[in-house]
Design an enzyme around this catalytic site. Sequence first.
Site, mmCIF file in Angstrom:
data_model
loop_
_atom_site.group_PDB
_atom_site.id
_atom_site.type_symbol
_atom_site.label_atom_id
_atom_site.label_comp_id
_atom_site.label_asym_id
_atom_site.label_seq_id
_atom_site.Cartn_x
_atom_site.Cartn_y
_atom_site.Cartn_z
ATOM 1 N N GLU A 21 -30.519 22.277 28.059
ATOM 2 C CA GLU A 21 -29.731 22.945 29.105
ATOM 3 C C GLU A 21 -28.231 22.910 28.827
ATOM 4 O O GLU A 21 -27.461 23.629 29.472
ATOM 5 C CB GLU A 21 -29.995 22.283 30.461
ATOM 6 C CG GLU A 21 -31.432 22.409 30.933
ATOM 7 C CD GLU A 21 -31.630 21.864 32.335
ATOM 8 O OE1 GLU A 21 -31.576 20.626 32.491
ATOM 9 O OE2 GLU A 21 -31.805 22.682 33.257
ATOM 10 N N TYR A 53 -14.346 40.487 50.177
ATOM 11 C CA TYR A 53 -15.501 39.865 49.519
ATOM 12 C C TYR A 53 -15.554 40.164 48.029
ATOM 13 O O TYR A 53 -16.136 39.408 47.257
ATOM 14 C CB TYR A 53 -16.827 40.225 50.207
ATOM 15 C CG TYR A 53 -17.038 41.685 50.544
ATOM 16 C CD1 TYR A 53 -17.262 42.629 49.566
ATOM 17 C CD2 TYR A 53 -17.037 42.091 51.876
ATOM 18 C CE1 TYR A 53 -17.473 43.961 49.885
ATOM 19 C CE2 TYR A 53 -17.244 43.419 52.212
ATOM 20 C CZ TYR A 53 -17.460 44.359 51.213
ATOM 21 O OH TYR A 53 -17.661 45.666 51.533
ATOM 22 N N VAL A 72 -26.648 20.565 40.009
ATOM 23 C CA VAL A 72 -26.353 21.660 40.935
ATOM 24 C C VAL A 72 -25.551 21.160 42.136
ATOM 25 O O VAL A 72 -24.796 21.914 42.749
ATOM 26 C CB VAL A 72 -27.648 22.383 41.388
ATOM 27 C CG1 VAL A 72 -28.239 23.185 40.245
ATOM 28 C CG2 VAL A 72 -28.667 21.429 41.967
ATOM 29 N N GLU A 73 -25.686 19.879 42.457
ATOM 30 C CA GLU A 73 -24.902 19.303 43.556
ATOM 31 C C GLU A 73 -23.406 19.465 43.305
ATOM 32 O O GLU A 73 -22.630 19.794 44.205
ATOM 33 C CB GLU A 73 -25.216 17.793 43.706
ATOM 34 C CG GLU A 73 -26.517 17.475 44.395
ATOM 35 C CD GLU A 73 -27.725 17.433 43.469
ATOM 36 O OE1 GLU A 73 -27.658 17.998 42.354
ATOM 37 O OE2 GLU A 73 -28.747 16.842 43.867
ATOM 38 N N LYS A 98 -31.746 27.753 41.636
ATOM 39 C CA LYS A 98 -31.911 27.645 40.176
ATOM 40 C C LYS A 98 -33.364 27.996 39.876
ATOM 41 O O LYS A 98 -34.190 27.121 39.595
ATOM 42 C CB LYS A 98 -31.544 26.240 39.716
ATOM 43 C CG LYS A 98 -31.477 26.067 38.204
ATOM 44 C CD LYS A 98 -31.029 24.656 37.824
ATOM 45 C CE LYS A 98 -31.045 24.447 36.328
ATOM 46 N NZ LYS A 98 -30.711 23.054 35.957
HETATM 47 N N1 LIG Z 1 -31.218 17.026 42.791
HETATM 48 C C1 LIG Z 1 -31.265 17.489 41.516
HETATM 49 N N2 LIG Z 1 -32.367 17.290 40.783
HETATM 50 C C2 LIG Z 1 -32.407 17.754 39.530
HETATM 51 C C3 LIG Z 1 -31.336 18.461 38.971
HETATM 52 C C4 LIG Z 1 -30.183 18.654 39.766
HETATM 53 O O1 LIG Z 1 -29.162 19.262 39.356
HETATM 54 N N3 LIG Z 1 -30.191 18.162 41.033
HETATM 55 N N4 LIG Z 1 -31.433 18.978 37.712
HETATM 56 C C5 LIG Z 1 -32.526 18.825 36.981
HETATM 57 C C6 LIG Z 1 -32.665 19.502 35.679
HETATM 58 O O2 LIG Z 1 -31.450 19.926 35.155
HETATM 59 C C7 LIG Z 1 -33.645 20.635 35.945
HETATM 60 O O3 LIG Z 1 -33.009 21.672 36.684
HETATM 61 C C8 LIG Z 1 -34.258 21.188 34.720
HETATM 62 O O4 LIG Z 1 -35.449 21.837 35.014
HETATM 63 C C9 LIG Z 1 -33.678 18.030 37.427
HETATM 64 N N5 LIG Z 1 -33.529 17.547 38.787
#
Ligand SMILES: Nc1nc2c(c(=O)[nH]1)N=C([C@H](O)[C@@H](O)CO)CN2
Length: 119
Positions: A21, A53, A72-73, A98
């Site tokens: 990734e 926008y 992603v947080e 995602k």
């Molecule tokens: N709460 C989260 N859990 C996971 C994340 C994330 O960003 N926040 N990311 C992953 C991996 O990158 C996933 O997206 C790959 O499939 C796993 N869990």
Amino acid sequence: MDIIFLGGLEIKTIIGIYDWERVAKQTVILDIEMAFDIQKAAETDDIQHTLDYKTVSHRVISFVESSQFFLVERLISEIADIIRNEFNVSWVKVTLNKKGAISGASDVGIIIERGEKKS
Ligand SMILES: Nc1nc2c(c(=O)[nH]1)N=C([C@H](O)[C@@H](O)CO)CN2
């Protein structure tokens, strides 16, 4: 309070904790809701009196495309901060999808709300 929204904004970016990734861009899909009083724009019919926008979308796309976060947080929090701080938005709700992150799940992601809706 009124809401100006952007839905289904698809952006490619580096995001994730695994080695693969870190080198392959993935698509995140954003839905963004922004509290904004549209009354003055409705009265004047003037873009100067509203939240443009298109300008918001360009800023978010530019930021996300060039970002390289692990979680992603972190990404979704940065997006909310930019919208609130740079566009004077008191309340924002951001949904980050995602898609494909979990096999067997059609949608995976986070929803956050930041700030307060002013009446
Ligand atoms: N709460 C989260 N859990 C996971 C994340 C994330 O960003 N926040 N990311 C992953 C991996 O990158 C996933 O997206 C790959 O499939 C796993 N869990």
